[in-house]
Scaffold this active site. Structure first.
Site: not given
Ligand code: NAD
Length: 372
Positions: A135, A220
């Site tokens: 990510k 996140y």
């Protein structure tokens, strides 16, 4: 009984008891009706996070490091010796397309600076390998779409390294929310950040990072808001503050607060920063209860509580061990994870990141299509 078996039994019998057998369990627990096949993985980019992943894979039951790709010959030698990867399975960034002819490699795990993911994922797919990509999947939604397309064209799966999607406390909160135990969800708060050091690192270079804290750590909170609320946002607003414009140059955000609105009327309020430590908390509020994770997205142990009391789930395994065994089950057995980890899932975050940056610039609300 091994610690791991204990863990599997504890997880399946107590905390996750409400799941059906096909739902969440470590991959190895599925072996009685799925294969025990091992996923042979080549790591691409041998930096800080790859070291953590490589160590975690040593405890996996269904994953083995069989290939290495790096621009540094000494690292290839060192890592090759440490993880017993033969010389014929070690590649550099120029010649790694040759993995096409290497049956020792099923999948490539791309763990390089964000801006490099696009080309490296596409090359890996073209070489006929499944791809796991760190990510953020890419530095723009356009790139993300091209990566998804390339993997589809090659008939290979694309997964993104969202380790929290397999983390037991996280999944317990997701289970409680989807079972209605928290009632109608009204609010989510996600706070994610750390104080970043070395000003010369790639994370502070827009060309390599694609942005700043939001791309790296705020993602996140953003991603978490979607799986915690269980809906896709329909609008965003955002504000940026910068205390050090020398360290955090144009296009590299130091701190962003952002708000998300969901179709049900639930809202999220999130903070992403490169300028505060001890910031790692999720809070989910519903009509009937709440859930809190703190830390929520660090390497663990994750801790949590709800209105009913502490979330008492022991997890002796590194998050990346669980992630990789589960990804082996997805790639080899077609297992469906509870929270998706595919390219489409990661693209949703990229679209939202662009919307947040746009909202910072315009100062207004950015609306999002339900279809993205
Ligand atoms: P890092 O700097 O420690 O490692 C990056 C690696 O890429 C190094 O080995 C470096 O040599 C190599 N590299 C290849 N080409 C490069 C170039 N042009 N410039 C700089 N480095 C180059 O970074 P990291 O922390 O390992 O992060 C790598 C990726 O992993 C990022 O996408 C990051 O977001 C992701 N990450 C994910 C997690 C997670 O918990 N899922 C944690 C940390 C990092």
């Amino acid at each position: 009984m091994s610690t791991r078996r204990h863990f599997i039994r504890n997880i399946s019998l107590s905390t996750l008891g409400a799941y059906t057998l096909m739902d969440w369990k470590p991959a190895s627990a599925l072996s009685f009706f799925n294969s025990d096949a091992v996923l042979k993985v080549a790591l691409l980019g041998l930096g800080g996070y790859a070291s953590r992943v490589a160590e975690a894979i040593q405890q996996c039951q269904r994953v083995k490091i069989t290939g290495l790709i790096s621009g540094t010959p000494e690292k290839l030698k060192q890592w090759g010796e440490k993880y017993k990867v033969p010389e014929k399975n070690r590649y550099n960034y120029q010649n790694f397309d040759a993995i096409k002819n290497n049956p020792d490699i099923d999948a490539v795990y791309v763990i390089t600076p964000n801006a490099l993911h696009h080309d490296q994922v596409i090359r890996s797919a073209k070489a006929g390998k499944h791809v796991i990509c760190e990510k953020p999947m890419a530095i723009s939604a356009k790139e993300g779409r091209e990566m998804i397309e390339a993997c589809k064209k090659a008939g290979k799966q694309l997964l993104v390294g969202y380790r929290m999607h397999f983390e037991p406390l996280t999944l317990e909160v997701v289970r409680m929310r989807s079972a209605g135990e928290l009632g109608a969800i009204r609010f989510f708060q996600g706070l994610c950040g750390f104080r970043i050091g070395d000003p010369t690192q790639w994370r502070l270079n827009k060309a390599l990072a694609g942005g700043g804290s939001l791309m790296d750590i705020g993602i996140y909170a953003l991603n978490g808001s979607r799986y915690m609320v269980g809906e896709e946002p329909v609008w965003v607003t955002a504000q940026e503050t910068k205390t050090d414009p020398v360290k955090f140059k144009e296009g590299v955000d130091e701190t962003i607060t952002f708000q998300l609105g969901f179709p049900s009327g639930a809202e999220a309020s999130c903070l992403s920063t490169y300028n505060m430590n001890n910031l790692d908390r999720f809070f989910l509020n519903g009509d009937k209860g709440f859930a809190e994770l703190q830390p929520a997205a660090g390497y663990g142990p994750i801790r949590g509580k709800t209105n009913k009391g502490p979330l008492d789930i022991k997890n002796p395994l590194p998050q990346q061990t669980i992630q990789m065994d589960e990804m082996a089950a997805i790639l080899l057995d077609n297992k469906k994870p509870i929270v998706p980890v595919d390219g489409e899932e990661a693209l949703k975050d990229l679209v939202l990141i662009e919307a947040i940056y746009k909202a910072v610039k315009t100062g207004g609300q950015v609306k999002l299509n339900a279809e993205r």
